[in-house]
Motif scaffolding. Structure first.
Motif, short mmCIF file in Angstrom:
data_model
loop_
_atom_site.label_atom_id
_atom_site.label_comp_id
_atom_site.label_asym_id
_atom_site.label_seq_id
_atom_site.Cartn_x
_atom_site.Cartn_y
_atom_site.Cartn_z
N ALA A 284 -6.43 -9.73 35.58
CA ALA A 284 -5.61 -10.14 36.18
C ALA A 284 -5.79 -11.84 36.72
CB ALA A 284 -4.26 -9.67 37.72
N VAL A 285 -6.71 -11.37 37.35
CA VAL A 285 -7.37 -12.50 38.47
C VAL A 285 -7.76 -13.63 37.24
CG1 VAL A 285 -9.37 -13.44 39.70
CG2 VAL A 285 -8.40 -11.26 40.05
N GLU A 286 -8.37 -13.07 36.30
CA GLU A 286 -9.06 -13.99 35.15
C GLU A 286 -8.15 -15.30 34.63
OE1 GLU A 286 -13.52 -11.76 34.61
OE2 GLU A 286 -11.95 -11.58 33.32
N THR A 287 -6.54 -13.93 34.25
CA THR A 287 -5.89 -15.11 33.68
C THR A 287 -5.51 -15.99 34.46
OG1 THR A 287 -6.12 -12.76 32.27
CG2 THR A 287 -3.63 -14.03 32.20
N TYR A 288 -4.85 -15.48 35.50
CA TYR A 288 -3.22 -17.03 36.14
C TYR A 288 -3.92 -17.48 36.88
CZ TYR A 288 -0.08 -12.93 34.40
OH TYR A 288 0.68 -12.89 33.61
N THR A 289 -6.08 -17.43 37.39
CA THR A 289 -6.32 -18.05 38.23
C THR A 289 -7.60 -18.73 37.77
OG1 THR A 289 -7.89 -16.62 39.18
CG2 THR A 289 -5.51 -16.25 40.02
N ASP A 290 -8.60 -19.57 38.76
CA ASP A 290 -9.77 -20.52 37.98
C ASP A 290 -10.18 -19.87 39.36
OD1 ASP A 290 -8.80 -22.27 36.11
OD2 ASP A 290 -8.28 -23.15 37.73
N VAL A 291 -10.32 -18.68 39.77
CA VAL A 291 -11.31 -17.94 41.30
C VAL A 291 -12.29 -16.95 40.59
CG1 VAL A 291 -11.65 -16.88 43.08
CG2 VAL A 291 -10.24 -18.47 42.79
N ALA A 292 -13.61 -17.02 40.58
CA ALA A 292 -14.17 -15.78 40.12
C ALA A 292 -14.53 -14.77 40.68
CB ALA A 292 -15.53 -16.56 39.79
N LYS B 194 -3.77 -0.33 46.12
CA LYS B 194 -2.08 0.53 45.60
C LYS B 194 -1.98 -1.73 44.95
CE LYS B 194 -0.60 4.19 48.55
NZ LYS B 194 -0.11 4.85 48.68
N MET B 195 -2.38 -1.49 44.27
CA MET B 195 -2.60 -2.75 43.86
C MET B 195 -2.99 -3.74 42.72
SD MET B 195 -3.42 -6.47 45.23
CE MET B 195 -3.39 -6.36 47.69
N THR B 196 -2.04 -4.28 41.94
CA THR B 196 -2.04 -4.73 41.03
C THR B 196 -2.33 -6.06 40.11
OG1 THR B 196 -0.65 -3.92 38.98
CG2 THR B 196 -2.18 -2.36 39.40
N ARG B 197 -1.07 -6.19 39.32
CA ARG B 197 -1.11 -7.93 38.95
C ARG B 197 -1.21 -8.92 40.36
NH1 ARG B 197 3.64 -10.27 37.10
NH2 ARG B 197 2.87 -12.65 35.70
N THR B 198 -0.12 -8.33 41.25
CA THR B 198 -0.42 -8.66 43.10
C THR B 198 -1.57 -9.63 43.19
OG1 THR B 198 1.47 -7.66 43.05
CG2 THR B 198 0.30 -8.81 45.32
N ILE B 199 -2.37 -9.51 43.33
CA ILE B 199 -4.18 -9.63 43.19
C ILE B 199 -4.19 -11.47 42.88
CG2 ILE B 199 -5.10 -8.35 41.35
CD1 ILE B 199 -6.30 -9.25 44.99
N ALA B 200 -3.13 -11.68 41.20
CA ALA B 200 -3.59 -12.66 41.19
C ALA B 200 -2.87 -13.65 42.02
CB ALA B 200 -2.97 -12.69 39.58
N ALA B 201 -1.63 -13.85 42.14
CA ALA B 201 -0.97 -14.23 43.40
C ALA B 201 -1.37 -14.34 44.87
CB ALA B 201 0.91 -12.83 43.44
N VAL B 202 -2.20 -13.27 45.44
CA VAL B 202 -2.83 -13.47 46.77
C VAL B 202 -4.28 -14.38 46.74
CG1 VAL B 202 -4.14 -11.79 48.51
CG2 VAL B 202 -1.80 -11.17 47.73
N VAL B 203 -4.68 -14.03 45.39
CA VAL B 203 -5.99 -14.84 45.22
C VAL B 203 -5.73 -16.84 44.83
CG1 VAL B 203 -7.88 -15.64 43.83
CG2 VAL B 203 -7.48 -13.37 44.53
#
Length: 473
Positions: free
Chosen positions: A172-180, A131-140
């Motif tokens: 979301a992760v690839e757009t907002y973070t530098d984490v692979a 039950k998570m989508t874009r929020t994953i980027a904030a968490v990571v």
């Protein structure tokens, strides 16, 4: 001209979670089996005090697991143990515990992140994406920046609902973070390994030893994770300065006593390092069972570890000859050390699921199973009197995790207690370590490398028993 320090590369990777229950154990087991099936020598490690996950990691990797616990060992000892056990492997796989930054206090002492820093090991973070989508980027992004000196290699997106969900999470992760993103895992229809009150079942309780489940997990990881990228991250871990801390006891001169340890479907909570410490201190170890009637050799000491005696109470109670034998050995003054489940076996009765089952009856106590943990976490105990295993005034560090509680029937009173709990609950009134003759038992578990006097003292007491019974004293 100064010489270069003696350094060695140990390919290594820490699997961490965002929280307990994130799925890191399942991912760790699957990765260990996938890489083992690919022909790699995978050495598994488990962070923290844990027998159950460690046992499964050993099965998955087909190589015994070692516990690395910054709550019980200092930095030099941790690195020495890690290097000693990892040196013959192609890859060291370390499973963390709880959330990546969760520790004993608000500073995160003894956390998985702290262990990763000590080992200079890259971290793959497993995140439950239910039950998570874009929020994953904030968490990571938050995890990546919270403690910047923790080498975050990438994130594994777990429990995804379908291809659309996976695509959105990855973008979301690839757009907002530098984490692979190291891979995305589907939500499993059911837990491949059954669970109970204290965690996963043991492999011995499954008809095939858990192999079918582990093979399925290995296949799932191989199909959904970037195993080559993960392996490359592990191989790129920086070199470690060689450590040579004195972590093992040395054998004293004298005859070799025989110490039995019970290892069966009911009792299997042992740190391999505890058994190795006894051997290095000079003992010959023999594996025993309380569930069968195979004859035991002459013993000079007995070690009863923890486990699940409540789930096999009927079989333990039904083996009256073995219960009588253990009681007679205790009465004879045999040095016996029992932890948690082993302590429960030495009591008069064990209550489980509304039924009372007779046990060995060494102590005038009974234990009853509860629905919630009655003791959980690290312990610190002050030794109140000399025993074959400890000396008065010593501080013993360990841990406890038990759903049973100790009850005094009344008529026979309370046995002598040898430990006062400074931290932890113990057995009765903040006391632990019931003592009779040369038998000591309690809820407290110890890790031999953090309690260096235990193994030499145990072996010394067993050798004295050997000399006594052989008439050489």
């Amino acid at each position: 001209m100064t010489s270069e320090p003696n350094v060695t590369r140990y390919p290594r990777l820490v699997l961490a979670g965002l929280s307990g229950g994130s799925g890191k154990t399942i991912v760790s087991l699957g990765l260990a089996r996938a890489w083992a099936d690919a022909g790699l020598r995978v050495k598994p490690f488990k962070k923290g005090p844990d027998y159950i996950d460690a046992a499964w990691l050993g099965l998955a990797a087909r190589q015994e697991c070692t516990n690395l616990d910054p709550g019980l060992l200092d930095r030099a000892s941790l690195l020495t143990l890690f290097q000693e056990k990892a040196c013959a492997s192609d890859l060291a796989l370390v499973e963390g515990n709880r959330g990546l930054f969760d520790g004993k206090d608000v500073r995160g002492s003894c956390s998985t992140a702290e262990l990763a820093r000590i080992l200079r090991a890259p971290v793959a973070l497993v995140v439950d994406c239910t039950k998570m989508t874009r929020t994953i980027a904030a968490v990571v992004q938050g995890c990546a920046g919270f403690e910047p000196d923790v080498p975050l290699a990438g994130v594994i997106l777990n429990r995804t609902a379908g291809q659309r969900h996976r695509t959105m999470l990855r973008r979301a992760v690839e757009t907002y973070t530098d984490v692979a993103v190291l891979g995305t895992l589907p939500k499993l229809a059911e837990n491949p390994i059954p669970e109970r009150h204290m965690g996963l079942w043991s492999g011995e309780e499954l008809s095939d030893g858990g192999n079918q489940s582990l093979q399925a997990l290995g296949k799932t990881m191989a199909e959904n994770l970037d195993l080559e990228r993960l392996l490359e991250e592990a191989r790129c871990a920086p070199a470690l300065d060689e450590q040579r801390a004195e972590i093992w006891p040395r054998a004293e001169a004298g005859p070799q006593p025989t110490i039995g340890y019970v290892r069966d479907a009911a009792f299997w909570f042992y740190y391999p390092e505890n058994l190795e410490a006894l051997e290095r201190a000079g003992a010959r170890l023999v594996k025993l069972s309380l569930l069968d009637n195979e004859p035991w050799p002459e013993l000079h000491g007995l070690y009863l570890g923890g486990g699940f005696p409540e789930t096999l109470a009927e079989q333990l109670a039904g083996n009256r000859s073995r219960r009588d034998q253990v009681r007679e050995l205790a009465l004879s003054g045999l040095p016996i050390y029992a932890e948690c489940g082993g302590f429960m076996y030495l009591c008069q009765q064990l209550e489980f699921d509304g039924k009372d089952w007779p046990m060995a009856g060494v102590f005038p106590l009974r234990t009853g199973f509860c629905q919630r943990p009655q003791g959980l976490g690290y312990t610190e105990a002050e030794v109140l009197r000399d025993t074959p295993f400890y000396r008065a005034g010593e501080i013993v560090h360990g841990h406890e995790f038990h759903y049973s509680r100790c009850v005094v029937p009344g008529q026979d009173g309370i046995p002598e207690m040898t430990m006062r709990m400074r931290r932890g609950k113990g057995m009765l009134d903040q006391k632990d370590g019931a003592f009779f003759a040369a038998t000591q038992a309690g809820y407290n578990h110890i890790f031999a490398l953090a309690t260096p006097q235990w193994a030499p003292n145990f072996v010394r007491a067993a050798r004295a028993r050997l000399l006594q019974t052989s008439g050489d004293c």
